[in-house]
Structure formats: C-alpha cells, structure tokens
Design a protein around this motif. Structure first.
Motif, PDB file in Angstrom:
ATOM      1  N   ALA A  42       0.847  -1.201   0.000  1.00 29.54           N
ATOM      2  CA  ALA A  42       0.000   0.000   0.000  1.00 29.54           C
ATOM      3  C   ALA A  42       0.881   1.249   0.000  1.00 29.54           C
ATOM      4  O   ALA A  42       1.903   1.299   0.689  1.00 29.54           O
ATOM      5  CB  ALA A  42      -0.920   0.003   1.211  1.00 29.54           C
ATOM      6  N   ARG A  43       0.482   2.248  -0.763  1.00 31.32           N
ATOM      7  CA  ARG A  43       1.260   3.483  -0.857  1.00 31.32           C
ATOM      8  C   ARG A  43       0.464   4.721  -0.450  1.00 31.32           C
ATOM      9  O   ARG A  43       1.048   5.742  -0.101  1.00 31.32           O
ATOM     10  CB  ARG A  43       1.768   3.674  -2.298  1.00 31.32           C
ATOM     11  CG  ARG A  43       2.822   2.642  -2.725  1.00 31.32           C
ATOM     12  CD  ARG A  43       4.108   2.835  -1.942  1.00 31.32           C
ATOM     13  NE  ARG A  43       5.153   1.869  -2.321  1.00 31.32           N
ATOM     14  CZ  ARG A  43       5.331   0.705  -1.750  1.00 31.32           C
ATOM     15  NH1 ARG A  43       4.508   0.316  -0.761  1.00 31.32           N
ATOM     16  NH2 ARG A  43       6.296  -0.109  -2.108  1.00 31.32           N
ATOM     17  N   THR A  44      -0.846   4.651  -0.511  1.00 31.57           N
ATOM     18  CA  THR A  44      -1.667   5.828  -0.254  1.00 31.57           C
ATOM     19  C   THR A  44      -2.730   5.525   0.795  1.00 31.57           C
ATOM     20  O   THR A  44      -2.996   4.361   1.127  1.00 31.57           O
ATOM     21  CB  THR A  44      -2.381   6.285  -1.539  1.00 31.57           C
ATOM     22  OG1 THR A  44      -3.349   5.286  -1.921  1.00 31.57           O
ATOM     23  CG2 THR A  44      -1.390   6.496  -2.675  1.00 31.57           C
ATOM     24  N   LEU A  45      -3.358   6.586   1.290  1.00 26.37           N
ATOM     25  CA  LEU A  45      -4.467   6.415   2.220  1.00 26.37           C
ATOM     26  C   LEU A  45      -5.597   5.643   1.551  1.00 26.37           C
ATOM     27  O   LEU A  45      -6.256   4.801   2.178  1.00 26.37           O
ATOM     28  CB  LEU A  45      -4.966   7.782   2.703  1.00 26.37           C
ATOM     29  CG  LEU A  45      -5.972   7.764   3.861  1.00 26.37           C
ATOM     30  CD1 LEU A  45      -5.331   7.225   5.130  1.00 26.37           C
ATOM     31  CD2 LEU A  45      -6.533   9.168   4.102  1.00 26.37           C
ATOM     32  N   GLY A  46      -5.806   5.898   0.267  1.00 24.48           N
ATOM     33  CA  GLY A  46      -6.831   5.163  -0.475  1.00 24.48           C
ATOM     34  C   GLY A  46      -6.532   3.673  -0.519  1.00 24.48           C
ATOM     35  O   GLY A  46      -7.450   2.846  -0.412  1.00 24.48           O
ATOM     36  N   ASP A  47      -5.253   3.305  -0.686  1.00 30.84           N
ATOM     37  CA  ASP A  47      -4.872   1.894  -0.668  1.00 30.84           C
ATOM     38  C   ASP A  47      -5.220   1.264   0.682  1.00 30.84           C
ATOM     39  O   ASP A  47      -5.734   0.139   0.752  1.00 30.84           O
ATOM     40  CB  ASP A  47      -3.370   1.734  -0.907  1.00 30.84           C
ATOM     41  CG  ASP A  47      -2.940   2.124  -2.313  1.00 30.84           C
ATOM     42  OD1 ASP A  47      -3.801   2.139  -3.225  1.00 30.84           O
ATOM     43  OD2 ASP A  47      -1.741   2.417  -2.496  1.00 30.84           O
ATOM     44  N   LEU A  48      -4.917   1.973   1.770  1.00 25.95           N
ATOM     45  CA  LEU A  48      -5.206   1.459   3.110  1.00 25.95           C
ATOM     46  C   LEU A  48      -6.710   1.322   3.330  1.00 25.95           C
ATOM     47  O   LEU A  48      -7.177   0.360   3.960  1.00 25.95           O
ATOM     48  CB  LEU A  48      -4.595   2.376   4.174  1.00 25.95           C
ATOM     49  CG  LEU A  48      -3.070   2.540   4.139  1.00 25.95           C
ATOM     50  CD1 LEU A  48      -2.623   3.533   5.210  1.00 25.95           C
ATOM     51  CD2 LEU A  48      -2.375   1.208   4.330  1.00 25.95           C
ATOM     52  N   CYS A  49      -7.474   2.269   2.804  1.00 29.52           N
ATOM     53  CA  CYS A  49      -8.936   2.191   2.901  1.00 29.52           C
ATOM     54  C   CYS A  49      -9.450   0.935   2.195  1.00 29.52           C
ATOM     55  O   CYS A  49     -10.317   0.220   2.714  1.00 29.52           O
ATOM     56  CB  CYS A  49      -9.577   3.425   2.280  1.00 29.52           C
ATOM     57  SG  CYS A  49      -9.387   4.950   3.223  1.00 29.52           S
ATOM     58  N   GLY A  50      -8.911   0.673   0.992  1.00 28.80           N
ATOM     59  CA  GLY A  50      -9.357  -0.494   0.238  1.00 28.80           C
ATOM     60  C   GLY A  50      -9.047  -1.796   0.949  1.00 28.80           C
ATOM     61  O   GLY A  50      -9.879  -2.718   0.975  1.00 28.80           O
ATOM     62  N   LEU A  51      -7.866  -1.893   1.562  1.00 31.03           N
ATOM     63  CA  LEU A  51      -7.510  -3.104   2.287  1.00 31.03           C
ATOM     64  C   LEU A  51      -8.354  -3.268   3.547  1.00 31.03           C
ATOM     65  O   LEU A  51      -8.726  -4.382   3.919  1.00 31.03           O
ATOM     66  CB  LEU A  51      -6.020  -3.076   2.646  1.00 31.03           C
ATOM     67  CG  LEU A  51      -5.063  -3.253   1.467  1.00 31.03           C
ATOM     68  CD1 LEU A  51      -3.628  -2.982   1.896  1.00 31.03           C
ATOM     69  CD2 LEU A  51      -5.182  -4.653   0.871  1.00 31.03           C
ATOM     70  N   THR A  52      -8.665  -2.166   4.204  1.00 33.40           N
ATOM     71  CA  THR A  52      -9.533  -2.242   5.386  1.00 33.40           C
ATOM     72  C   THR A  52     -10.916  -2.740   5.008  1.00 33.40           C
ATOM     73  O   THR A  52     -11.528  -3.539   5.731  1.00 33.40           O
ATOM     74  CB  THR A  52      -9.612  -0.867   6.078  1.00 33.40           C
ATOM     75  OG1 THR A  52      -8.296  -0.472   6.497  1.00 33.40           O
ATOM     76  CG2 THR A  52     -10.526  -0.921   7.294  1.00 33.40           C
ATOM     77  N   ALA A  53     -11.422  -2.290   3.862  1.00 28.96           N
ATOM     78  CA  ALA A  53     -12.721  -2.788   3.387  1.00 28.96           C
ATOM     79  C   ALA A  53     -12.667  -4.291   3.145  1.00 28.96           C
ATOM     80  O   ALA A  53     -13.619  -5.024   3.449  1.00 28.96           O
ATOM     81  CB  ALA A  53     -13.128  -2.046   2.116  1.00 28.96           C
ATOM     82  N   LEU A  54     -11.551  -4.784   2.603  1.00 26.74           N
ATOM     83  CA  LEU A  54     -11.396  -6.225   2.388  1.00 26.74           C
ATOM     84  C   LEU A  54     -11.371  -6.983   3.712  1.00 26.74           C
ATOM     85  O   LEU A  54     -11.930  -8.077   3.824  1.00 26.74           O
ATOM     86  CB  LEU A  54     -10.117  -6.501   1.597  1.00 26.74           C
ATOM     87  CG  LEU A  54     -10.119  -6.064   0.131  1.00 26.74           C
ATOM     88  CD1 LEU A  54      -8.748  -6.314  -0.499  1.00 26.74           C
ATOM     89  CD2 LEU A  54     -11.204  -6.794  -0.657  1.00 26.74           C
ATOM     90  N   TRP A  55     -10.741  -6.410   4.728  1.00 34.03           N
ATOM     91  CA  TRP A  55     -10.732  -7.044   6.053  1.00 34.03           C
ATOM     92  C   TRP A  55     -12.132  -7.067   6.655  1.00 34.03           C
ATOM     93  O   TRP A  55     -12.569  -8.071   7.223  1.00 34.03           O
ATOM     94  CB  TRP A  55      -9.765  -6.295   6.968  1.00 34.03           C
ATOM     95  CG  TRP A  55      -9.777  -6.807   8.381  1.00 34.03           C
ATOM     96  CD1 TRP A  55      -9.185  -7.938   8.861  1.00 34.03           C
ATOM     97  CD2 TRP A  55     -10.418  -6.182   9.504  1.00 34.03           C
ATOM     98  NE1 TRP A  55      -9.418  -8.059  10.218  1.00 34.03           N
ATOM     99  CE2 TRP A  55     -10.167  -6.993  10.635  1.00 34.03           C
ATOM    100  CE3 TRP A  55     -11.167  -5.016   9.666  1.00 34.03           C
ATOM    101  CZ2 TRP A  55     -10.652  -6.676  11.903  1.00 34.03           C
ATOM    102  CZ3 TRP A  55     -11.654  -4.693  10.933  1.00 34.03           C
ATOM    103  CH2 TRP A  55     -11.392  -5.528  12.025  1.00 34.03           C
ATOM    104  N   LEU A  56     -12.846  -5.971   6.520  1.00 31.13           N
ATOM    105  CA  LEU A  56     -14.208  -5.893   7.063  1.00 31.13           C
ATOM    106  C   LEU A  56     -15.115  -6.954   6.447  1.00 31.13           C
ATOM    107  O   LEU A  56     -16.039  -7.454   7.110  1.00 31.13           O
ATOM    108  CB  LEU A  56     -14.793  -4.501   6.820  1.00 31.13           C
ATOM    109  CG  LEU A  56     -14.270  -3.371   7.704  1.00 31.13           C
ATOM    110  CD1 LEU A  56     -14.625  -2.018   7.092  1.00 31.13           C
ATOM    111  CD2 LEU A  56     -14.832  -3.488   9.112  1.00 31.13           C
ATOM    112  N   THR A  57     -14.868  -7.290   5.192  1.00 34.25           N
ATOM    113  CA  THR A  57     -15.717  -8.261   4.495  1.00 34.25           C
ATOM    114  C   THR A  57     -15.122  -9.661   4.480  1.00 34.25           C
ATOM    115  O   THR A  57     -15.629 -10.549   3.783  1.00 34.25           O
ATOM    116  CB  THR A  57     -15.989  -7.784   3.056  1.00 34.25           C
ATOM    117  OG1 THR A  57     -14.741  -7.491   2.408  1.00 34.25           O
ATOM    118  CG2 THR A  57     -16.854  -6.532   3.054  1.00 34.25           C
TER     119      THR A  57
END
Length: 215
Positions: A21-36
């Motif tokens: 991950a390089r950006t805040l958006g990347d971290l947001c996307g990975l967090t969404a994957l963890w949530l699901t």
C-alpha cells in the motif's frame, strides 16, 4: 474435523498486501477487504481476527465509508443490552483518518445533525484534550474515544505499511464522530455520514436504527 490455528502474527500474504500500500486510499481499500473477510488481518488489531460480531450491523456503512476515503480504525453501533446482569449502553461511533476534502463534508453534516465531533490534528500536531465516554457499564464509563495517535503510537500500530503509506497516515486528519444518544437511536449516525460522502444509505441497506449490536 480440522482445527484452524490462529497465528500470533500477521501472515506473509497479508504483510505483503499491507506493505504494498502506498496511499491512504490503498489502506482504505484493504480495510474494506478485512471488514468483508477477504483478508485476515488489519494493522492495529490482533492478527488473524476479523471484526467483532456486533460490527455486522454496520459493516455495509463502514465499507462504503472506506471506499469514499475514510480509513475507519474504530467503530461501534449504538445499542443497549444486559451483560452480566447489568446494563450495557453504547453510543454509535466512528473513528478514523480522513483525507482533507472528505473531512469538511463529514464535519459539516455531523455538526448540522447535532453529532459530537472531535477533529484531532495530524500526528505530531498539538492534541486536543477532548475525550468522550461512549460505553457505559452499569452506568459507569467503560470506553472513551477521541484521543490523538502520536507518531510513535501510529508507527507502532502501522509498522507493516510502507514509508509512503505511513507518511499519508501521519499527515491525515484524525476524526471522531459520535452520536450524542446512547442505544439504538444513535445509529442515525450512519445514514448521516453516508449521505455526507455521497452514498445513498438505502443502497447499502442502512437505516436510522440498524438491527443488531465494531472495530
């Protein structure tokens, strides 16, 4: 029967994903994957564990907020129940890191709706002293939110991410949004926040009082 061993560390595959991950958006996307449930670990929590059971009621809102640029780091639904024979009451809460353009929309909508808003400056800036009780057990404070993560704590919790991603975290606004009401009525917070970021709450099945009882 096969037993699934929960390792006390993040798997190599998850570490690679977070490290890429390089950006805040990347971290947001990975967090969404963890949530699901699509990845097993998220920085800052016990490795190889998913969200708490009560998070299921607000997962659609959290995922939508992640996709809108809100890195959700701690949340809970509003609820009232009995635990160990004593009352347990929660306010609905969202904490996270937010990019500048989204902060203004969330703060404006939350303020207009009478929600409690705590905006902490980026890590390293002078912290605000405001903290709010969001969980009561038998009438006594049990959980407080609203504190600032300083650079040392932030680096410790997010040690697996790249320097580029950490730099974005360290310069992002730390935002806490809280319903003033304890109990299910406080779940009006979720439609308010979704609407603020341009998401129709109905499209993700969120209503003013979600059924059930987050990270």
């Amino acid at each position: 029967m096969h037993l699934r061993l929960r390792l006390p560390w993040m798997s190599r595959s998850d570490r690679r994903r977070w490290g890429a991950a390089r950006t805040l958006g990347d971290l947001c996307g990975l967090t969404a994957l963890w949530l699901t449930g699509h990845i097993r670990s998220v920085p800052g929590t016990v490795p190889n564990y998913g969200p708490d059971e009560e998070t299921a009621a607000i997962t659609p809102a959290l995922v939508a907020l992640c996709h809108a640029g809100v890195l959700t780091t701690w949340s809970q639904p509003g609820l009232s129940e009995t635990v160990g024979g004593a009352p347990w009451d929660q306010r609905a809460v969202l904490e996270g890191f937010v990019r500048p353009g989204v902060v203004d929309r969330l703060v404006d909508a939350a303020t207009a709706a009478g929600l409690i808003v705590i905006v902490q400056p980026p890590a390293g800036g002078p912290p605000l002293g405001a903290r709010v009780d969001v969980t009561l057990y038998d009438g006594d404070p049990y959980t407080m939110v609203g504190h600032q993560l300083d650079r040392d704590l932030l680096r410790g919790e997010w040690s697996v991410v790249s320097d580029a991603a950490y730099a974005e975290l360290a310069t992002a606004v730390q935002l806490t949004l809280i319903s003033p009401e304890f109990g299910p009525g406080g779940n009006r917070l979720w439609p308010i926040l979704l609407t603020a970021v341009g998401v129709d709450p109905a499209t993700v099945g969120m209503h003013a009082e979600p059924v059930g009882s987050s990270r």
